[in-house]
Write an enzyme that holds these catalytic residues in place. Structure first.
Site, PDB file in Angstrom:
ATOM      1  N   GLN A 273      -8.215  26.070  -0.999  1.00 24.15           N
ATOM      2  CA  GLN A 273      -9.049  27.171  -1.609  1.00 24.15           C
ATOM      3  C   GLN A 273      -9.764  26.406  -2.924  1.00 24.15           C
ATOM      4  O   GLN A 273     -10.361  27.353  -3.789  1.00 24.15           O
ATOM      5  CB  GLN A 273      -8.066  28.149  -2.351  1.00 24.15           C
ATOM      6  CG  GLN A 273      -7.313  28.757  -1.398  1.00 24.15           C
ATOM      7  CD  GLN A 273      -6.263  29.848  -1.806  1.00 24.15           C
ATOM      8  OE1 GLN A 273      -6.489  30.446  -2.858  1.00 24.15           O
ATOM      9  NE2 GLN A 273      -5.188  30.288  -1.084  1.00 24.15           N
ATOM     10  N   CYS A 274      -9.816  25.168  -2.987  1.00 25.29           N
ATOM     11  CA  CYS A 274     -10.664  24.587  -3.949  1.00 25.29           C
ATOM     12  C   CYS A 274     -10.165  24.909  -5.156  1.00 25.29           C
ATOM     13  O   CYS A 274     -10.902  25.139  -6.236  1.00 25.29           O
ATOM     14  CB  CYS A 274     -12.265  24.879  -3.822  1.00 25.29           C
ATOM     15  SG  CYS A 274     -12.729  24.158  -2.437  1.00 25.29           S
ATOM     16  N   THR A 275      -8.758  25.286  -5.557  1.00 30.11           N
ATOM     17  CA  THR A 275      -8.548  25.595  -6.734  1.00 30.11           C
ATOM     18  C   THR A 275      -7.696  24.270  -7.468  1.00 30.11           C
ATOM     19  O   THR A 275      -7.340  24.478  -8.671  1.00 30.11           O
ATOM     20  CB  THR A 275      -7.434  26.824  -6.747  1.00 30.11           C
ATOM     21  OG1 THR A 275      -6.395  26.219  -5.625  1.00 30.11           O
ATOM     22  CG2 THR A 275      -7.997  27.978  -6.040  1.00 30.11           C
TER      23      THR A 275
END
Length: 241
Positions: free
Chosen positions: A75-77
Site C-alpha cells: 500500500q506504499c505506506t
C-alpha cells in the site's frame, strides 16, 4: 488526472515505494493545442497520440481500491525516511521549471529538439532548463533516471473518450466509474484490449498444441496421472508447472 486533462491544467504526481520514487508531470489534455515549438515538433497531434502521458497511461486496468487484500508495503505506506523529502523536492523544482517555461504545460522534454514557432521566430530558451517528463529514482543504488512516455489512447484518466464523457456528464460519469470500474474499461476500450489479449493467448496455446501433436495437459491432469502411477509428489507437480 481527469480534471487536469479536461481543463488543460498542470498536474504533477509524486509516488513513493519502499526505496523507489517517481515524479512526473502530466501531459496536456487531448483537446489542447500547443502554441510554438511542440506544435512544430509534432508533440501533440490532432488525435493526441503524441502528447505526454499521465500517471495512469501505463495501466491496462481501470482504477480500483488499492488497499484491499494488500500488505502495508504494497500500500506504499512503508518507505525509507528520506524518500518522501527527495521526491517532494524534485516535484517542487519540476513545477518551478514548468512555470518559468515559455510554454508551461506544452514544454518539450530534453529529448525533443526545439523547433521554430509557426511564424518563423526562434523558440524562447527556458529560464530553468528543459523539463523532463518523468524522474525515477532508486535509493538502493542512489540512482536517478529521466524517462519519457507518450499518452495511451485508452488511458482511463486522460484519453479523449474519458475527457469527452466527463465534459458531457460531469460528476455522473465519475460516480458511475466509482460504482463499476468495468464501465470505465468499456468507455476507454480497455475491455476490447483485454479480449484481444485473451484471444492471442488462446491462439498461442492452439499453435503449441499443433506443434506437439497433442493437446497440452493441464496441471490438474498431470497431478492425477502422477497419483495413479504412484509416482511424483506435490513438489514434482510444481516443478512440472
Amino acid at each position: 488526472s481527469l480534471l487536469a486533462a479536461a481543463h488543460n491544467k498542470i498536474a504533477i504526481t509524486s509516488a513513493v515505494g519502499f526505496d523507489s520514487f517517481v515524479v512526473m508531470r502530466h501531459g496536456a489534455g487531448p483537446d489542447a493545442r500547443p502554441s510554438c515549438s511542440t506544435a512544430a515538433a509534432g508533440a501533440a497531434g490532432p488525435s493526441g497520440e503524441q502528447r505526454l502521458g499521465c500517471y495512469f497511461c501505463n495501466d491496462v486496468m481501470a482504477p480500483a481500491n488499492s488497499t484491499i487484500d494488500r500488505t502495508l508495503d504494497q500500500q506504499c505506506t512503508v518507505a525509507r525516511p528520506g524518500l518522501a523529502p527527495i521526491a517532494g523536492a524534485i516535484a517542487a523544482e519540476m513545477l518551478a521549471a514548468l512555470l518559468q517555461h515559455p510554454e508551461p504545460i506544452h514544454a518539450p522534454t530534453p529529448t525533443q529538439v526545439p523547433l521554430p514557432c509557426a511564424d518563423g521566430s526562434a523558440s524562447p530558451a527556458p529560464a530553468l532548463g528543459a523539463v523532463p517528463h518523468q524522474v525515477r529514482g532508486q535509493l538502493s543504488g542512489f540512482s536517478q533516471t529521466c524517462l519519457e512516455g507518450r499518452a495511451f489512447s485508452s488511458c482511463s484518466a486522460c484519453c479523449a473518450s474519458v475527457v469527452s464523457a466527463y465534459k458531457q456528464q460531469g460528476w455522473g460519469m465519475v460516480l458511475a466509474a466509482l460504482k463499476d470500474p468495468r464501465s470505465l474499461e468499456q468507455l476507454t476500450g480497455l475491455s476490447e484490449l483485454h479480449a484481444q489479449a485473451e484471444a492471442c493467448m488462446e491462439s498461442d496455446d492452439e499453435s503449441a498444441e499443433q506443434d506437439t501433436g497433442s493437446p497440452g495437459a493441464q496441471p490438474g491432469e498431470r497431478k492425477a496421472k502422477a497419483e495413479q502411477d504412484g509416482s511424483g509428489s506435490e513438489g514434482d507437480d510444481w516443478l512440472a508447472l
